[in-house]
Design a protein around this motif. Structure first.
Motif, short mmCIF file in Angstrom:
data_model
loop_
_atom_site.label_atom_id
_atom_site.label_comp_id
_atom_site.label_asym_id
_atom_site.label_seq_id
_atom_site.Cartn_x
_atom_site.Cartn_y
_atom_site.Cartn_z
N ILE A 3 0.86 -1.18 0.00
CA ILE A 3 0.00 0.00 0.00
C ILE A 3 0.89 1.23 0.00
CG2 ILE A 3 -1.76 1.29 1.26
CD1 ILE A 3 -2.76 -1.29 -0.03
N THR A 4 0.63 2.15 -0.93
CA THR A 4 1.49 3.32 -1.09
C THR A 4 1.02 4.48 -0.23
OG1 THR A 4 0.18 4.22 -2.92
CG2 THR A 4 1.94 2.65 -3.48
N ASN A 5 1.89 5.48 -0.12
CA ASN A 5 1.54 6.69 0.62
C ASN A 5 0.27 7.34 0.05
OD1 ASN A 5 3.56 7.00 2.66
ND2 ASN A 5 5.04 7.59 1.10
N HIS A 6 0.17 7.39 -1.26
CA HIS A 6 -0.98 8.06 -1.88
C HIS A 6 -2.27 7.28 -1.64
CE1 HIS A 6 -2.64 11.23 -4.20
NE2 HIS A 6 -3.03 10.47 -5.21
N GLU A 7 -2.20 5.95 -1.67
CA GLU A 7 -3.39 5.15 -1.38
C GLU A 7 -3.82 5.32 0.07
OE1 GLU A 7 -2.80 1.39 -4.47
OE2 GLU A 7 -1.66 1.44 -2.60
N TYR A 8 -2.87 5.31 0.97
CA TYR A 8 -3.23 5.46 2.38
C TYR A 8 -3.69 6.88 2.69
CZ TYR A 8 -3.24 4.26 7.33
OH TYR A 8 -3.64 4.00 8.61
N ARG A 9 -3.12 7.87 1.99
CA ARG A 9 -3.55 9.25 2.18
C ARG A 9 -5.02 9.42 1.79
NH1 ARG A 9 -0.41 11.48 -1.14
NH2 ARG A 9 1.38 11.57 0.26
N THR A 10 -5.45 8.71 0.76
CA THR A 10 -6.86 8.74 0.36
C THR A 10 -7.75 8.28 1.51
OG1 THR A 10 -6.26 8.29 -1.94
CG2 THR A 10 -8.54 7.88 -1.31
N PHE A 11 -7.35 7.21 2.16
CA PHE A 11 -8.09 6.70 3.32
C PHE A 11 -8.15 7.73 4.44
CE2 PHE A 11 -6.94 4.58 7.47
CZ PHE A 11 -8.23 4.24 7.85
N VAL A 12 -7.00 8.32 4.79
CA VAL A 12 -6.96 9.29 5.88
C VAL A 12 -7.83 10.50 5.56
CG1 VAL A 12 -5.47 10.86 7.17
CG2 VAL A 12 -4.69 8.54 6.69
N ASN A 13 -7.76 10.99 4.32
CA ASN A 13 -8.57 12.15 3.93
C ASN A 13 -10.05 11.85 4.06
OD1 ASN A 13 -6.27 13.62 3.38
ND2 ASN A 13 -6.32 13.25 1.18
N TYR A 14 -10.47 10.65 3.67
CA TYR A 14 -11.87 10.28 3.80
C TYR A 14 -12.27 10.15 5.27
CZ TYR A 14 -13.42 9.62 -1.00
OH TYR A 14 -13.82 9.84 -2.30
#
Length: 362
Positions: free
Chosen positions: A113-124
């Motif tokens: 899992i990449t930073n950008h994928e996990y950032r999407t989760f955190v933003n949501y």
């Protein structure tokens, strides 16, 4: 019996024999159903409820279901392999003893899992879950802990990585770190909810959930179908014939950059294994679902084994990382970390169960 009678009998048998063969293979039944005869067709009157007709159960497979690989995932076929250490147990831990096991098919993220994928989760989470979880919980428990870059190592200048690793676009496609086992569970649940909500809105069947792989699933996937493989690429060496290293790890004492990367590498760096999976050795170690147990091999079953103990705070990590020597990259090496700990060298990837047989692969 004269010649004419014998000839007619022979013709009759030639006509009947193919029909008997087709009937035994189910071909004739399927053909009759297509033209409106047999179980499905004709003048049979339905009782109104699906699965019953004329008072008889005629339920067949529901239409419209087809399982496909979720975005970013590849199919890992079913198989049997000898799990455990593929070379010398230099730590003499006697944890990764050998045992033959069988694994069902599943889909697995082709990269961590990449930073950008996990950032999407955190933003949501910040956008729609603050009222439920609270902003403090999201910030302290779900957002990556960037301080790991300075905290994990004594007298180490990790300021650049602390400040920029999760926030800068330069690291978008690098594996996320600083996420504990519990955070990985939250991510998996959120990812499942997003997919199934979309599928239900489109009138589709629900998908199996995203989750962490079991230790056995992870090891089977890492070997890429190669029996006894010490590393995911199959051979017992960490470099190719040209002397180029095959993974991101610590090749020499004090030399972290000999493989091209002093810290982590992009999640799709180096060549994938035969299942199409990247960085199953090195880069970042990966959380698995299993609790850690010295008696794992003795107490788990040999079909889809998993050691699930909610009271055990130690969770299995596999694969080794950018800071580890080659021993920890071996497919059979098993170590652990406490589930509430965040590290600069531990990430994760998800799997999804493949339901039923895989056409052409089973």
């Amino acid at each position: 019996m004269n010649k004419l009678q014998f000839k007619n009998l022979s013709k009759t048998l030639l006509l009947i024999f193919p029909l008997m063969v087709m009937q035994s293979c189910g071909f004739l039944n399927k053909t009759m159903e297509k033209v409106g005869l047999g179980k499905k067709g004709g003048d049979v009157v339905s009782d109104g409820l699906e699965g019953l007709s004329g008072g008889e159960i005629i339920a067949t497979a529901r239409k419209g279901y087809k399982q496909t690989a979720p975005a970013g995932m590849v199919l890992v076929p079913s198989g049997s392999f000898t799990m455990g250490q593929a070379d010398q147990d230099i730590l003499s831990s006697r944890v990764s003893m050998n045992k033959r096991v069988t694994i069902n098919p599943f889909y697995m993220d082709d990269t961590e899992i990449t930073n950008h994928e996990y950032r999407t989760f955190v933003n949501y989470m910040y956008a729609d879950s603050v009222s439920v979880l609270g902003e403090e919980f999201i910030t302290n428990k779900l957002s990556p802990d960037s301080t790991v870059w300075s905290r994990d190592f004594s007298y180490h200048n990790g300021d650049q990585m602390t400040e920029y690793y999760f926030s800068s676009p330069a690291f978008d496609m690098y594996p996320v770190v600083g996420v504990n086992w519990e955070g990985a569970q939250y991510f998996s649940e959120w990812r499942t909810k997003q997919l199934n909500t979309a599928r239900e809105e489109n009138g589709q069947f629900r998908s199996p959930k995203f989750r962490l792989p079991s230790e056995a699933e992870w090891e089977w996937a890492a070997r890429g179908g190669k029996e006894g493989a010490k590393y995911p690429w199959g051979n017992p060496y960490v470099a190719n014939g040209k002397g180029c290293f095959l993974a991101n790890f610590k090749p020499y004492r004090g030399n972290y950059r000999a493989d091209g990367y002093p810290y982590t590498a992009p999640a799709n760096s180096f060549n994938p294994n035969d299942f199409g999976l990247y960085n199953m050795a090195g880069n970042v170690a990966e959380w698995t679902q299993d609790a850690y147990a010295e008696s794992y091999m003795m107490v788990t079953w040999d079909l889809n084994p998993v050691y699930d103990d909610r009271d055990e705070p130690r969770k299995v990590i596999k694969g080794g990382s950018w800071k580890d020597v080659a021993y920890f990259m071996e497919t059979g090496t098993t170590t652990f970390e406490y589930k509430d700990k965040t590290r600069s060298y531990i990430g994760f990837r998800n799997v999804v169960d493949r339901l039923g047989a895989v056409p052409g692969r089973e």
